[in-house]
Design a protein around this motif. Structure first.
Motif, short mmCIF file in Angstrom:
data_model
loop_
_atom_site.label_atom_id
_atom_site.label_comp_id
_atom_site.label_asym_id
_atom_site.label_seq_id
_atom_site.Cartn_x
_atom_site.Cartn_y
_atom_site.Cartn_z
N UNK A 37 68.47 85.42 73.32
CA UNK A 37 69.31 86.54 73.75
C UNK A 37 70.73 86.08 74.06
N UNK A 38 70.86 84.87 74.62
CA UNK A 38 72.18 84.33 74.93
C UNK A 38 72.92 83.94 73.66
N UNK A 39 72.19 83.40 72.68
CA UNK A 39 72.83 83.09 71.40
C UNK A 39 73.22 84.37 70.67
N UNK A 40 72.37 85.38 70.77
CA UNK A 40 72.60 86.66 70.08
C UNK A 40 73.80 87.40 70.65
N UNK A 41 73.94 87.38 71.98
CA UNK A 41 75.02 88.12 72.63
C UNK A 41 75.61 87.27 73.76
N UNK A 42 76.56 86.40 73.46
CA UNK A 42 77.12 85.48 74.47
C UNK A 42 77.76 86.20 75.66
#
Length: 312
Positions: free
Chosen positions: A94-99
């Motif tokens: 999720x962090x990679x997908x939406x920093x």
């Protein structure tokens, strides 16, 4: 009759334990824990808004993605409004997908808790080598986004293999929240030393309540109030932890957010009697208590991590 068992922790009846207090003399700790998850498109595992065990589709992928696009931001605005500190069980994907997510959590000073790479998979069916890789990749990705390594873990679907606790401790985790066995923290044995179990409710949890049992948002808010009020009374006899468990794509929906806000305001009406904290803070405090106070500590005296190892 001898039943299958485990050697992770010993039986312990809560009335027989030593009493203690949380900071500021509080007897009830309240933890608000949010889940931020990302799923594979039309593959793997994932819940559905309409029916249990539904096949993965574009529709239920998009319903869950609402949590990252809208629901989380609704929730953060509410938490800011109420001045509630929070912790977030984050899929590293999720962090990679939406920093932008990591930036917002860092700005709030909230805690990042390891929650696997994605909730499209679970770790309890993996070979040990593959499970270790999952834990390492999650830890390293969160460290990159958060700027600090997570010390806590919640497995996707709260699933564990027979070596999960060992792997978590070996890879630097100091507490976990997978086991809904208690209303107080307790220490568990691993092959690398002790790891702390921090209470995390599977009952006061919006996903089982509203997605699987089909309770309404208002019913869930009533559950929060009833759980809090009862535990506040019980805490006159012993210290307790009341955890409120949320998911961005569930309570992040506006019609559910409104009763949730009212329930949290009810809790805040007793702010002078509670310790409103994050799980890492609670774990650090428990690690600093005298040996023999927290269940399991008397068996693991020589290996106990201090509060500084838990971020305290």
């Amino acid at each position: 009759m001898k039943l299958p068992s485990h050697s992770r922790y010993a039986p312990s009846a809560i009335p027989t334990r030593p009493t203690y207090r949380w900071p500021n003399g509080a007897s009830l700790a309240v933890v608000v824990c949010n889940n931020i998850e990302h799923f594979a498109y039309r593959a793997g595992m994932g819940s559905d808004s309409a029916q249990p065990n539904a096949p993965q589709s574009f529709r239920n992928y998009a319903w869950r993605d609402y949590g990252n696009r809208v629901g989380l931001w609704n929730m953060l605005e509410m938490l800011d409004e109420l001045q509630i500190p929070s912790a977030h069980n984050v899929n590293s994907a999720a962090l990679d997908y939406m920093p932008e997510i990591a930036e917002a959590l860092r700005k709030r000073g909230d805690e990042f808790i390891g929650h696997g790479r994605s909730n499209a998979e679970r770790q309890d069916t993996m070979w040990e080598e593959d499970e270790r890789r999952l834990i390492i990749e999650t830890r390293d990705a969160i460290t990159r986004h958060a700027g600090v390594a997570p010390t806590g873990w919640l497995g996707p679907y709260l699933a564990q293999s027979h070596v999960t606790l060992d792997l978590l401790r070996e890879e630097g985790f100091r507490y976990m929240m997978d086991l809904p066995a208690d209303d107080q923290p307790f220490w568990m044995a691993t092959r690398a030393g002790p790891i702390l179990s921090v209470p995390y409710s599977i009952e006061l949890n919006d996903s089982p309540a509203m997605v699987f049992r089909q309770h309404s948002g208002r019913e869930f808010a009533d559950m929060i109030v009833d759980q809090f009020d009862e535990m506040l009374e019980q805490s006159a006899r012993r210290p307790l932890v009341c955890s409120v468990v949320l998911h961005t794509f569930v309570v992040g929906q506006p019609f559910r957010l409104r009763p949730l806000r009212a329930a949290l305001r009810h809790i805040l009406g007793h702010r002078d009697r509670i310790w409103l904290c994050r799980p890492g803070e609670l774990a650090a405090y428990a690690a600093g208590l005298p040996r023999g106070v927290v269940p399991g500590s008397e068996m693991l005296d020589s290996e106990m991590p201090g509060p500084e190892m838990l971020g305290g």
